[in-house]
Design an enzyme around this catalytic site. Structure first.
Site, PDB file in Angstrom:
ATOM      1  N   ARG A  53      -3.092 -13.743   2.109  1.00 26.14           N
ATOM      2  CA  ARG A  53      -2.169 -12.483   2.177  1.00 26.14           C
ATOM      3  C   ARG A  53      -1.167 -12.229   1.102  1.00 26.14           C
ATOM      4  NH1 ARG A  53       0.612 -13.882   7.153  1.00 26.14           N
ATOM      5  NH2 ARG A  53       2.231 -14.556   5.655  1.00 26.14           N
TER       6      ARG A  53
ATOM      7  N   LYS B 281      -5.516   8.156  -4.137  1.00 24.79           N
ATOM      8  CA  LYS B 281      -5.742   9.364  -4.812  1.00 24.79           C
ATOM      9  C   LYS B 281      -6.429   9.240  -6.033  1.00 24.79           C
ATOM     10  CE  LYS B 281      -3.849  10.903  -0.912  1.00 24.79           C
ATOM     11  NZ  LYS B 281      -2.479  11.072  -0.881  1.00 24.79           N
TER      12      LYS B 281
HETATM   13  C1  LIG Z   1      -1.673  10.624   0.271  1.00 26.88           C
HETATM   14  C2  LIG Z   1      -0.207  10.546  -0.282  1.00 26.88           C
HETATM   15  C3  LIG Z   1       0.732   9.474   0.108  1.00 26.88           C
HETATM   16  C4  LIG Z   1       0.214   8.459   0.919  1.00 26.88           C
HETATM   17  O1  LIG Z   1      -1.082   7.497   0.923  1.00 26.88           O
HETATM   18  P1  LIG Z   1      -2.160   7.125   1.699  1.00 26.88           P
HETATM   19  O2  LIG Z   1      -2.720   6.193   0.795  1.00 26.88           O
HETATM   20  O3  LIG Z   1      -2.704   8.257   2.324  1.00 26.88           O
HETATM   21  O4  LIG Z   1      -1.349   6.408   2.850  1.00 26.88           O
HETATM   22  C5  LIG Z   1       1.845   9.534  -0.495  1.00 26.88           C
HETATM   23  N1  LIG Z   1       2.476  10.297  -1.091  1.00 26.88           N
HETATM   24  C6  LIG Z   1       1.830  11.165  -1.612  1.00 26.88           C
HETATM   25  C7  LIG Z   1       2.331  12.380  -2.679  1.00 26.88           C
HETATM   26  C8  LIG Z   1       0.398  11.527  -1.212  1.00 26.88           C
HETATM   27  O5  LIG Z   1      -0.448  12.594  -1.634  1.00 26.88           O
END
Ligand SMILES: *Cc1c(COP(=O)(O)O)cnc(C)c1O
Length: 391
Positions: free
Chosen positions: A57, A207
């Site tokens: 972990r 992303k």
């Molecule tokens: C998608 C996103 C998040 C959260 O990320 P996840 O991996 O979907 O939990 C945080 N900040 C921004 C600007 C995002 O676009």
């Protein structure tokens, strides 16, 4: 070394892995210690905050590889991986907050971060004030004696408003507050939050780091001073990202520089085209020279990604549906940063409380992928014809 080189070389150790180019994927919970001496020294190292492999972990060479890559590009002392971007945001906020504290959060922040403050932090007697993202040095007037964290995100996810981060950070540091930045839009490549004064930088690795729309992952990088709190909270909360996902994130990140350059170029081309369309009221993209945030973007960022916003002229819902329902190349859905183009109608006023979005027409967010931009333009062009026919 330049970032492009570091993306290729960091987080790898072929010499200790039979010459294998990529770091291996360690699937591990139990880590065996051969002797009592080894067990005890392993515990001591862990207690002293040294990085090591003690229990699955708490990290393996697979996790360390991604953490090292993010640090190499984004800067910061150390980085912690989480199973999602939102987990990174929540854990980073919790790292610095206690009952009675106060958060200053941009009103244009990623909506789930707002919900964390309103629905969870509030239950532990932590209050939040949402501020106008364009406030700059004026943030000083909102800092209370109990303000602990000043949270910035630029450009904002839905409206692409820029923030004067160095001015905000200066004011925050004057009052001993922690400055936390969501740096997902620019990725570690096109914005260096620690140079702008941030103490903690968060990435939704989901992303652009992953880049292929198939993995959830998050990171928080921190300065040397902020790191112990981040590390301690990660240990307390027990998030652990799965090894295959971590592996895919570091593999995706190898090509970040070429992908992002293309997202930037394609995105700008589409943004410029959209600006000429009579049904488009405004395009929100800080790399456009007449965007209100352009000067800040030019000063503080090294590039732009493929995500930007538009506001359409007011039109009925059925006309919006005619635009989006039959697009061939644009998918409709949350998230972004993958290789493919996305379109997402959204209402910024659903998650703003102090700076209402002034336009009446529908906000539509675009993520421009790696397709040929002329094909994307043809697809949208047909979509706008359908929109007008449905009015
Ligand atoms: C998608 C996103 C998040 C959260 O990320 P996840 O991996 O979907 O939990 C945080 N900040 C921004 C600007 C995002 O676009």
């Amino acid at each position: 070394m330049k970032d492009e080189t570091k993306l290729v070389t960091s987080g790898r150790d072929p010499e200790n892995n039979h010459g294998v180019v990529n770091p291996p994927v360690y699937h591990a919970s139990t880590i065996l210690h051969p002797t009592l001496d080894a067990l005890e020294s392993s515990r001591e190292r862990r207690a002293s905050g040294e990085r090591g492999v003690y229990y699955g972990r708490r990290g393996t060479p697979t996790t360390f590889s991604l953490e090292d890559m993010v640090c190499a590009i984004e800067g910061g002392h150390r980085c912690q991986v989480y199973p999602s971007g939102l987990a990174a945001i929540a854990a980073s906020l919790l790292a610095f907050l206690k009952a009675g504290d106060h958060i200053l959060m941009s009103d244009a922040v990623y909506a789930p971060a707002r919900r964390f403050c309103n629905d969870l932090a509030s239950r532990y007697d932590v209050s939040t004030t949402f501020y106008d993202p364009g406030i700059g040095a004026g943030i000083a007037e909102l800092i209370q004696p109990n303000t602990r964290v000043v949270y910035v995100e630029a450009p904002a996810t839905a409206t692409f408003v820029m923030q004067d981060i160095p001015a905000i950070a200066d004011a925050a540091h004057d009052k001993d507050c922690i400055v936390m930045m969501d740096n997902t839009w620019a990725s570690p490549l096109y914005c260096k939050p620690f140079d702008l004064g941030a103490d903690v930088s968060i990435q939704a690795g989901t992303k652009y780091i992953v880049g292929h729309s198939d993995v959830m992952i998050g990171t928080a990088s921190a300065t040397k001073e902020a790191w112990p709190a981040i590390e301690a909270m990660a240990g307390l909360l027990g998030h652990a990202a799965g090894p295959d996902d971590v592996y895919l994130a570091q593999r995706g990140m190898r090509t970040l520089s070429v992908r992002l350059k293309q997202h930037w170029e394609n995105g700008l081309k589409l943004a410029e085209w959209l600006r000429e369309q009579d049904m488009v009221e405004v395009v929100m993209h800080p790399a456009l020279p007449d965007d209100p945030g352009h000067t800040l973007w030019k000063r503080d960022f090294q590039g732009a990604s493929g995500l930007f916003g538009t506001t359409l002229r007011p039109c009925p819902r059925k006309a919006i549906a005619a635009l989006v329902d039959d697009l061939e190349l644009f998918g409709m859905g949350a998230s972004w940063g993958g290789y493919e183009s996305l379109i997402l109608p959204q209402d910024p006023n659903a998650f703003r409380t102090v700076t209402p979005w002034p336009y009446e027409g529908q906000c539509v967010r675009f993520h421009i992928g790696l397709e040929d931009p002329d094909d994307l333009i043809a697809d949208l062009s047909a979509g706008f014809k359908r929109l007008k026919a449905a009015m």
